[in-house]
Motif scaffolding. Structure first.
Motif: not given
Length: 366
Positions: A150-169
């Motif tokens: 669960x922690x691995x999945x949470x980190x994957x979702x969390x930091x993937x979303x974080x990386x995508x947000x930096x592509x926009x701004x």
């Protein structure tokens, strides 16, 4: 202020003294022995409670009611014994240590290990009380494994979303507002000072291990018996990862300083060689023990202080030990961050020692 505190303390002391005297006056003959046995019983229950909190389990217990019933949910039990066998841990009698029939064979859970047995649930023990019956290869999704997934999945979702947000701004949004300072801290205060200009090769691993340990440490502070980083198997695996990365990333200068130290007399080289080789093993061993011991000790102290309330059963214990528990618990929050930082910092230090260039020696040789 001091007078008020003194009056409060004196009042608590008098109430506790009166309560103790009342208990002694109303006790029956032979109550001293009964009280001693009662304390022994409570101490044993407290020890079992601490062990249950620290050890892994084949089910997930959220709480225990007044009747002693465990409230939670079962987990998949998977093991290999002449083939793969699987069932849920709530199968009748399994979690209570009763023999469970699976495909004509009987198995029994003892101290969270699965043993082969007979229909009567017979197990053999040595003189120290350790079970010597045949064990199976346990591949179950235990409580710790579930939390790791669960922690691995949470980190994957969390930091993937974080990386995508930096592509926009480039302006952090959402969770990035809280995580960006930690990411910059790991990069600027851990990776670059210890590894140097080659830090980009290893920053992914350092960030992963930092947040992975941090999240698991924080989850370990929950009252659900989640103690993944207090499991030496987990800390061993993390230490092995650092060891493998250090070993396979090391340059020739690193191995030269281990096998044939430059500028050292030959007799000393022969003496230092086994010491240097041993040092490559003691480094990950220190990583493993440091994280395991600190997290386990903190949990034991907190659980023991809570258990002392039920051992003494008086007003002073009811006031002092909850206060001490709160203080230690707040300290554990600090330790959760501190241990993640120390593990990551030492990993970066070991990697930096393995990949650094000894340019001054090459210039001297020329």
């Amino acid at each position: 202020m001091f007078k008020k505190f003194a009056v409060l303390f004196y009042s608590i002391f008098v109430l506790n003294l009166v309560s103790a005297q009342h208990g002694e006056a109303t006790a029956e003959a032979g109550s001293a022995t009964t009280e001693l046995s009662e304390k022994d019983k409570v101490s044993k229950e407290n020890k079992e409670f601490i062990n249950h909190h620290l050890l892994d389990a084949h089910d997930f217990t959220l709480m225990v009611d007044k009747e002693g019933h465990h409230i939670g949910f079962p987990l998949p039990v998977i093991f290999y014994d002449n083939g793969i066998h699987a069932f849920m841990s709530n199968k009748e009698g399994f979690m209570h240590g009763e023999p469970t029939e699976v495909d004509g064979n009987f198995y029994k859970l003892h101290h969270e290990k699965i043993y082969k047995t007979d229909a009567a649930g017979t197990l053999t023990f040595d003189e120290k009380g350790h079970a010597t019956s045949e064990k199976v290869l346990d591949l179950s999704i235990t409580k710790s494994v579930l939390i790791i997934l669960l922690t691995s999945i949470f980190m994957l979702v969390l930091f993937t979303g974080m990386a995508r947000s930096y592509k926009k701004s480039q302006v952090p949004t959402g969770a990035a507002k809280f995580l960006e300072p930690l990411v910059i801290f790991v990069r600027d205060e851990i990776a670059i000072p210890n590894i140097g200009h080659k830090y980009k090769r290893f920053i992914g691993y350092l960030l992963t291990v930092f947040f992975f340990i941090l999240f698991l440490n924080v989850l370990g502070l929950m009252p659900f018996g989640i103690n993944v980083t207090g499991n030496i198997t987990m800390t061993f695996f993390l230490a092995i990862l650092t060891y493998l990365i250090t070993t396979f990333s090391a340059n020739k200068d690193y191995w030269k300083h281990i096998f044939w130290m430059p500028g050292v007399p030959v007799p000393m080289k022969l003496i230092m060689l086994p010491i240097e080789l041993l040092g490559t093993i003691t480094k990950p061993f220190a990583l493993m023990i440091r994280l395991f011991a600190n997290m386990t000790a903190g949990h034991i102290v907190v659980m023991s202080l809570i258990g002392l309330i039920y051992v003494f059963k008086n007003v002073i214990a009811g006031v002092a030990f909850p206060f001490l528990t709160l203080v230690i618990y707040l300290l554990e929050v600090l330790v959760a961050f501190l241990q993640a930082y120390i593990f990551t910092m030492l990993s970066a230090l070991f990697i930096g020692m393995a990949v650094q260039d000894h340019e001054h020696e090459h210039h001297t040789a020329h």
